[in-house]
Design a protein around this motif. Structure first.
Motif, PDB file in Angstrom:
ATOM      1  N   ARG A 133      53.073  20.371  23.136  1.00 19.13           N
ATOM      2  CA  ARG A 133      52.739  20.637  21.792  1.00 19.13           C
ATOM      3  C   ARG A 133      51.935  22.315  21.479  1.00 19.13           C
ATOM      4  N   SER A 134      51.799  22.641  22.895  1.00 22.57           N
ATOM      5  CA  SER A 134      51.009  23.849  22.992  1.00 22.57           C
ATOM      6  C   SER A 134      51.784  25.165  23.057  1.00 22.57           C
ATOM      7  N   MET A 135      53.131  24.807  23.465  1.00 20.71           N
ATOM      8  CA  MET A 135      54.051  25.842  23.908  1.00 20.71           C
ATOM      9  C   MET A 135      54.244  27.032  22.688  1.00 20.71           C
ATOM     10  N   TRP A 136      54.607  26.386  21.416  1.00 18.14           N
ATOM     11  CA  TRP A 136      54.645  27.289  20.192  1.00 18.14           C
ATOM     12  C   TRP A 136      53.373  28.211  20.202  1.00 18.14           C
ATOM     13  N   TRP A 137      52.378  27.707  20.510  1.00 24.05           N
ATOM     14  CA  TRP A 137      51.136  28.521  20.459  1.00 24.05           C
ATOM     15  C   TRP A 137      50.914  29.526  21.354  1.00 24.05           C
ATOM     16  N   GLY A 138      52.053  29.729  22.421  1.00 28.36           N
ATOM     17  CA  GLY A 138      51.853  30.783  23.536  1.00 28.36           C
ATOM     18  C   GLY A 138      52.117  32.128  22.700  1.00 28.36           C
ATOM     19  N   ARG A 139      52.237  32.109  21.581  1.00 26.37           N
ATOM     20  CA  ARG A 139      52.456  33.506  21.041  1.00 26.37           C
ATOM     21  C   ARG A 139      51.073  34.040  20.769  1.00 26.37           C
ATOM     22  N   LEU A 140      50.215  33.431  20.918  1.00 25.36           N
ATOM     23  CA  LEU A 140      48.766  34.091  21.079  1.00 25.36           C
ATOM     24  C   LEU A 140      48.570  34.924  22.508  1.00 25.36           C
ATOM     25  N   SER A 141      49.477  34.789  23.207  1.00 30.61           N
ATOM     26  CA  SER A 141      49.439  35.736  24.332  1.00 30.61           C
ATOM     27  C   SER A 141      49.546  37.218  24.124  1.00 30.61           C
ATOM     28  N   LYS A 149      54.197  37.494  18.166  1.00 32.92           N
ATOM     29  CA  LYS A 149      52.536  37.662  18.006  1.00 32.92           C
ATOM     30  C   LYS A 149      52.212  37.922  16.556  1.00 32.92           C
ATOM     31  N   ALA A 150      53.324  38.455  15.631  1.00 32.57           N
ATOM     32  CA  ALA A 150      52.980  38.553  14.325  1.00 32.57           C
ATOM     33  C   ALA A 150      52.931  37.363  13.384  1.00 32.57           C
ATOM     34  N   GLN A 151      53.446  36.308  13.994  1.00 36.17           N
ATOM     35  CA  GLN A 151      53.706  34.749  13.446  1.00 36.17           C
ATOM     36  C   GLN A 151      52.211  34.154  13.516  1.00 36.17           C
ATOM     37  N   VAL A 152      51.248  34.554  14.650  1.00 36.14           N
ATOM     38  CA  VAL A 152      50.078  33.840  14.504  1.00 36.14           C
ATOM     39  C   VAL A 152      48.879  35.109  14.410  1.00 36.14           C
ATOM     40  N   ARG A 153      49.233  36.082  13.497  1.00 37.10           N
ATOM     41  CA  ARG A 153      48.424  37.068  13.120  1.00 37.10           C
ATOM     42  C   ARG A 153      47.449  36.592  12.419  1.00 37.10           C
ATOM     43  N   GLN A 154      47.807  35.690  11.262  1.00 33.86           N
ATOM     44  CA  GLN A 154      46.859  35.000  10.527  1.00 33.86           C
ATOM     45  C   GLN A 154      46.738  33.481  10.988  1.00 33.86           C
ATOM     46  N   ILE A 155      45.838  33.009  11.091  1.00 32.15           N
ATOM     47  CA  ILE A 155      45.428  31.563  11.455  1.00 32.15           C
ATOM     48  C   ILE A 155      44.512  30.902  10.503  1.00 32.15           C
ATOM     49  N   TRP A 156      44.711  29.468  10.019  1.00 35.93           N
ATOM     50  CA  TRP A 156      43.910  28.901   9.349  1.00 35.93           C
ATOM     51  C   TRP A 156      43.316  27.912  10.249  1.00 35.93           C
ATOM     52  N   PHE A 157      41.992  27.698   9.861  1.00 38.67           N
ATOM     53  CA  PHE A 157      41.093  26.746  10.866  1.00 38.67           C
ATOM     54  C   PHE A 157      40.232  25.991   9.814  1.00 38.67           C
ATOM     55  N   ALA A 158      40.084  24.674  10.177  1.00 39.85           N
ATOM     56  CA  ALA A 158      39.385  23.883   9.513  1.00 39.85           C
ATOM     57  C   ALA A 158      38.594  23.171  10.678  1.00 39.85           C
ATOM     58  N   GLY A 159      37.392  23.060  10.392  1.00 41.90           N
ATOM     59  CA  GLY A 159      36.494  22.494  11.514  1.00 41.90           C
ATOM     60  C   GLY A 159      35.070  23.103  11.911  1.00 41.90           C
ATOM     61  N   ASP A 160      34.485  22.749  13.120  1.00 38.17           N
ATOM     62  CA  ASP A 160      33.350  23.437  13.534  1.00 38.17           C
ATOM     63  C   ASP A 160      33.861  23.844  14.976  1.00 38.17           C
ATOM     64  N   PRO A 161      33.894  25.157  15.303  1.00 41.81           N
ATOM     65  CA  PRO A 161      34.689  25.607  16.585  1.00 41.81           C
ATOM     66  C   PRO A 161      33.718  25.093  17.694  1.00 41.81           C
ATOM     67  N   ARG A 162      32.292  24.884  17.334  1.00 47.51           N
ATOM     68  CA  ARG A 162      31.284  24.286  18.478  1.00 47.51           C
ATOM     69  C   ARG A 162      31.673  22.714  18.921  1.00 47.51           C
ATOM     70  N   VAL A 163      32.656  22.151  17.949  1.00 52.62           N
ATOM     71  CA  VAL A 163      32.747  20.758  18.409  1.00 52.62           C
ATOM     72  C   VAL A 163      34.364  20.531  18.374  1.00 52.62           C
ATOM     73  N   ALA A 164      35.048  20.676  17.193  1.00 53.14           N
ATOM     74  CA  ALA A 164      36.515  20.371  17.240  1.00 53.14           C
ATOM     75  C   ALA A 164      37.162  20.932  15.770  1.00 53.14           C
ATOM     76  N   GLY A 165      38.129  21.143  15.767  1.00 51.44           N
ATOM     77  CA  GLY A 165      38.791  21.892  14.567  1.00 51.44           C
ATOM     78  C   GLY A 165      40.321  21.649  14.642  1.00 51.44           C
ATOM     79  N   VAL A 166      40.987  22.013  13.654  1.00 53.47           N
ATOM     80  CA  VAL A 166      42.511  22.255  13.324  1.00 53.47           C
ATOM     81  C   VAL A 166      42.794  23.376  13.210  1.00 53.47           C
ATOM     82  N   ILE A 167      43.796  24.164  13.885  1.00 48.23           N
ATOM     83  CA  ILE A 167      44.350  25.094  13.473  1.00 48.23           C
ATOM     84  C   ILE A 167      45.809  25.100  12.996  1.00 48.23           C
TER      85      ILE A 167
END
Length: 198
Positions: A133-141, A149-167
């Protein structure tokens, strides 16, 4: 309405639709992989020719593995729903990210740094544990092709990065649940913590 204008990410109809698709695929996969395993086993029993065992061994083993892996996907989708019901989407552009190359992050694991809610000038590193499931996110490299790389230029994040979240990427699409496994020290070096993988 922009995703950030909703009280929680779950209130965004597009998020709700995307999550329904995610859980639907996970449940359907559970059913299909069980059926595939049972079908292969039945086929082998019906043929009952010993020398054909090697033809069935690898597919049987893989389908058996996928039956249990799908349960993790269902659990991850339910965990994502809990986070999405509690937190709004935040939109970030050009976050620091890569694969490996950071103290405390294993080689081959993608990571990204999000602002610390308690200290806006500090960052919290979140790591994606390497699996299918993380292979698609290899675009972060940093080494990813520019169009990827342009496909992950903008990322949505919900959660608290100190604990857990959804990107996710805008849409939202490509949900990925992150749990905190790395914390940033005051000198911004990443230090490993106890793993909290799902």
């Amino acid at each position: 309405m922009a995703p950030t204008h909703y009280p929680t990410a779950w209130d965004d109809p597009d998020t709700h639709r995307a999550w329904t698709k995610l859980i639907g695929c996970a449940v359907l996969g559970q059913i299909l992989w069980v059926a595939a395993w049972a079908g292969l086993l039945a086929w082998y029993v019906i043929l009952s020719v010993t020398w054909t065992l090697w033809l069935f061994f690898v597919p049987l083993l893989y389908t058996f593995y996928r039956v249990f892996l799908q349960r993790v996907y269902i659990g991850t989708a339910l965990h994502a729903r809990r986070i999405l019901r509690e937190h709004p989407w935040q939109v970030f552009e050009d976050l620091a990210s890569d694969i490996g190359n950071l103290p405390g992050v294993r080689p081959g694991y993608a990571w990204l740094q999000l602002p610390d809610p308690q200290a806006p000038n500090e960052h919290v590193t979140m790591v994606m544990h390497s699996h299918v499931r993380s292979m698609w996110w290899g675009r972060l490299s940093k080494r990813a092709a520019p169009h990827r790389k342009a496909q992950v230029r903008q990322i949505w994040f919900a959660g608290d990065p100190r604990v857990a979240g959804v990107i996710a990427v805008p849409g939202p699409r490509h949900f990925y649940v992150l749990t905190q496994t790395v914390k940033a020290s005051p000198n911004s070096e990443a230090q490993p913590e106890e793993s909290m993988e799902l």
